[in-house]
Each structure stands twice: as C-alpha cells, then as structure tokens.
Design an enzyme around this catalytic site. Structure first.
Site, mmCIF file in Angstrom:
data_model
loop_
_atom_site.group_PDB
_atom_site.id
_atom_site.type_symbol
_atom_site.label_atom_id
_atom_site.label_comp_id
_atom_site.label_asym_id
_atom_site.label_seq_id
_atom_site.Cartn_x
_atom_site.Cartn_y
_atom_site.Cartn_z
ATOM 1 N N HIS A 83 2.219 -14.244 -8.809
ATOM 2 C CA HIS A 83 2.083 -13.045 -9.947
ATOM 3 C C HIS A 83 3.241 -12.699 -10.309
ATOM 4 C CE1 HIS A 83 0.407 -9.545 -11.488
ATOM 5 N NE2 HIS A 83 -0.214 -8.823 -11.331
ATOM 6 N N ASN B 72 3.395 -2.567 -10.385
ATOM 7 C CA ASN B 72 3.099 -1.926 -11.299
ATOM 8 C C ASN B 72 3.872 -0.787 -11.346
ATOM 9 O OD1 ASN B 72 2.847 -0.058 -8.179
ATOM 10 N ND2 ASN B 72 0.339 -0.569 -8.990
ATOM 11 N N ASN C 9 0.518 -5.165 -15.528
ATOM 12 C CA ASN C 9 0.865 -4.003 -15.034
ATOM 13 C C ASN C 9 1.890 -3.634 -15.062
ATOM 14 O OD1 ASN C 9 -2.086 -3.082 -14.767
ATOM 15 N ND2 ASN C 9 -2.134 -3.677 -12.527
#
Length: 204
Positions: free
Chosen positions: A36, A86, A132
C-alpha cells in the site's frame, strides 16, 4: 531525517521562476515496505535519481516530509505524507496551498490492485476507483484533475484477502521485480513532467 522549520518556511514562501510541480507518494506513514505504501517507495527512488535523497525535511504545517528537486528548468516538490492513507489528502492539499499549486500541477503516485506487479500506468485524472488515498486527495482538493501514476501490486484471488494483501510486505520473489520497477516508474513520471514543463499546462 532533518527537521528544519526555517528552511521549509523559506522554501515554501519563495517564488520559483520556472514551472513547479508537486509529486505526492501516497501510503501509510510508519509502514514502509508494504504494498500500500509503494507510492512512497517510488518517491524515494525519484529523490535518489535527482540527488536529493538526503534533503528530506519534516514540515509540521502539512504533516509531511518534503524535498525540493530540480528537473531542468522546473522544480519538483516531493512529498510523503506523515499520515495514514485515508487522510493523505490533508497533507497534499496543505502543501498545494503553501506552494500555490492547482490540482493539475499535482501528481499522485500510488498502488493499484487491478494491475499486476510490474505494470505501470499514467492516469490523467478521474475517479478514485476505490483507492482511499486518492479519494482523500480528491475530497481535500475538491478536484479529480490530478494526474496519477499507478503502480500495480496485483489483486489477491479472494476478496477477503485484500486488506492483508495491501498492508503486507512484498515477498522475496516480488522484491526482485521492485528495483527495475522503481526505475521504470521514475522514468515514466519524470518524462511526463518534462514534456508538460515545456508546453502549456493543459497539455496532459
């Protein structure tokens, strides 16, 4: 990591005679090496390529690590948010405000589930496609016009495995693909920025 409020303040307030671009590597602060956070890894490679790997400065105003890098007659503001994915958009939007940049002058570099590892793509704005970090940037900038460099990480076969997949580290086999991928991603992004720096801003 150096922390210099004076340097950061002076750099952000100074006008630059040429074109200036913000390049943000999205990811989770404190979780390097995960799929990520591959966007942050690309930013590290860009900094090394441009000779500013030792110049990262923590900027408390936008909760991010910043480094300024020359690219021909242009200047890059490299940014790695010191936030969770996020809410990355808060750092990006604050930096854009500090440097006086529009959404079209901001590049987002992030992971992409729907592309296999080793594949790259340049996306010229559009929806977040479920990411996100991108969603946060779109919300905070009130625009989806940011060009984006997508770095494939592959999608697991079972939907329930997605969270563990993106938050997990690359396997040894995947690590072998990362080094050339970082170089390819850097080439693709810098070539695109060079081309845009020579022409009108609308020339995406």
């Amino acid at each position: 990591m150096r922390r210099s409020w004076a340097l950061s303040r002076q750099v952000s307030e100074a006008r630059f005679p040429g074109k200036r671009w913000l390049v943000a590597g999205l990811g989770n602060h404190g979780m390097p090496g995960t799929r990520h956070s591959v966007g942050m890894a690309v930013l590290g490679q860009i900094a090394r390529r441009l000779g500013v790997a030792e110049n990262w400065t923590r900027d408390s105003r936008c909760a991010a690590d910043l480094a300024l890098a020359p690219l021909g007659d242009a200047q890059l503001v490299l940014l790695r948010p010191r936030r969770l994915m996020n809410v990355n958009g808060r750092s990006v939007a604050r930096a854009a405000e500090l440097f006086g940049l529009t959404a079209e002058e901001i590049y987002l570099v992030h992971d992409e589930l729907d592309k296999p590892l080793g594949k790259l793509a340049l996306k010229l704005g559009g929806s977040a496609r479920g990411h996100n970090g991108v969603r946060s940037c779109i919300s905070c900038l009130n625009s989806n016009a940011m060009p984006r460099l997508l770095v494939g990480i592959g999608r697991p076969t079972h939907p329930n495995m997605v969270e563990n997949h993106v938050l997990g580290c690359f396997s040894p086999e995947e690590q072998e693909l990362l080094s050339p991928l970082m170089d390819q991603a850097t080439d693709l992004l810098l070539d695109h920025i060079r081309a845009r720096s020579q022409g009108p801003l609308s020339g995406l």
